[in-house]
Design an enzyme around this catalytic site. Structure first.
Site, PDB file in Angstrom:
ATOM      1  N   ASP A 114      38.744 -15.389  36.838  1.00  0.00           N
ATOM      2  CA  ASP A 114      38.828 -14.331  35.831  1.00  0.00           C
ATOM      3  C   ASP A 114      39.289 -14.925  34.502  1.00  0.00           C
ATOM      4  O   ASP A 114      40.446 -15.314  34.368  1.00  0.00           O
ATOM      5  CB  ASP A 114      39.814 -13.260  36.304  1.00  0.00           C
ATOM      6  CG  ASP A 114      39.936 -12.085  35.342  1.00  0.00           C
ATOM      7  OD1 ASP A 114      39.351 -12.139  34.240  1.00  0.00           O
ATOM      8  OD2 ASP A 114      40.620 -11.111  35.697  1.00  0.00           O
ATOM      9  N   HIS A 126      36.419 -11.492  37.315  1.00  0.00           N
ATOM     10  CA  HIS A 126      36.937 -10.234  36.794  1.00  0.00           C
ATOM     11  C   HIS A 126      36.018  -9.104  37.247  1.00  0.00           C
ATOM     12  O   HIS A 126      34.803  -9.236  37.268  1.00  0.00           O
ATOM     13  CB  HIS A 126      36.992 -10.285  35.261  1.00  0.00           C
ATOM     14  CG  HIS A 126      37.711  -9.129  34.665  1.00  0.00           C
ATOM     15  ND1 HIS A 126      39.071  -8.975  34.753  1.00  0.00           N
ATOM     16  CD2 HIS A 126      37.251  -8.041  33.986  1.00  0.00           C
ATOM     17  CE1 HIS A 126      39.430  -7.857  34.152  1.00  0.00           C
ATOM     18  NE2 HIS A 126      38.341  -7.268  33.680  1.00  0.00           N
ATOM     19  N   CYS A 157      41.796  -3.822  36.152  1.00  0.00           N
ATOM     20  CA  CYS A 157      41.639  -4.279  34.772  1.00  0.00           C
ATOM     21  C   CYS A 157      42.731  -3.653  33.890  1.00  0.00           C
ATOM     22  O   CYS A 157      43.916  -3.779  34.190  1.00  0.00           O
ATOM     23  CB  CYS A 157      40.225  -3.973  34.295  1.00  0.00           C
ATOM     24  SG  CYS A 157      39.761  -4.719  32.721  1.00  0.00           S
TER      25      CYS A 157
END
Length: 247
Positions: free
Chosen positions: A183, A214, A125
């Site tokens: 995502d 994600h 991330c």
């Protein structure tokens, strides 16, 4: 390998930064991998990921990415309050401050008797972006970046022209990027933009898009995909074993 863990506070230009060090119990020197976390800092899933990597023969260092903005030891929850605070921190701290954190870690850990002086970076991330960003430093020999946010959108503050997308040409080591096609934080057009930039700048990279959401690496919550996570760990270990054990 059996591992050990300890905290180490180091000085940076923007204040004291706590790093948690995971490394083999065995005697000897090992390559270092900086493992950059999500916006929540060192949660239990991040700690487990770092331990997995360390058990394959690496010194894995997890910095508190927002050390200037929180008391030492702060861990944010995977809830709305934690997400709001983490995002506020992300849009406050500059990329230049992240750069100086990376330099401080290199300068500190290259002097430790258990470190070979070879460095890689890895992250998820926000941490995927920071691993990519760390690779701008020529001391980073390889980077493994998982669903890296904010590269394509240039939404983390920085000086004009110093964003990670524009600086891609400065990456010297090998870089691997893994993306989840489901995502929403890095949509198709964002991934295509980064891919084309890597092609245009002739970087040494590998690219994989998987059917994952994600945070599919995070072993808490509904989006976790254990099979994908295992595949990614194996690829990260292979990358670092190949690139960080050179004479």
């Amino acid at each position: 390998m059996i591992i050990q863990r300890h905290d180490q506070d180091i000085d940076t230009p923007t204040g004291t930064m706590r790093c948690t060090v995971y490394r083999p119990q065995a005697e000897g020197k090992f390559p270092c991998v900086f493992f950059y976390s999500e916006i929540f800092q060192q949660t239990a899933p991040i700690a487990r990921s770092a331990a997995i990597m360390a058990g394959h023969g690496f010194v894995v260092i997890v910095p508190e990415v927002f050390h200037e903005l929180n008391p030492i030891g702060t861990v944010l929850g995977y809830d709305d309050a934690g997400k709001d605070k983490g995002n506020a921190d992300k849009f406050t701290k500059t990329l230049e401050a992240h750069d100086s954190d990376t330099i401080a870690m290199i300068e500190y850990f290259e002097q430790k008797t258990y470190c070979t002086g070879q460095f890689g970076s890895m992250g998820v991330c926000l941490g995927g972006h920071l691993a990519y960003r760390a690779a701008l430093n020529p001391r980073i020999q390889a980077a493994f970046c998982l669903y890296a946010t904010d590269i394509h959108s240039n939404t983390i503050p920085c000086q004009e022209g110093n964003d990670s997308f524009m600086r891609t040409k400065d990456i010297q080591g090998e870089i691997a990027l893994v993306w989840g096609k489901q995502d929403p934080h890095v949509p198709t057009e964002g991934r295509q933009k980064i891919y084309q930039q890597l092609i245009d700048t002739n970087r040494n990279f590998t690219w994989q898009e998987v059917n994952g959401q994600h945070a599919f690496m995070r072993d808490e919550g509904d989006r976790y995909d254990p099979a994908l996570a295992l595949e990614c760990y194996a690829k990260a270990v292979a990358l670092f074993q190949r690139t960080l054990h050179k004479a």
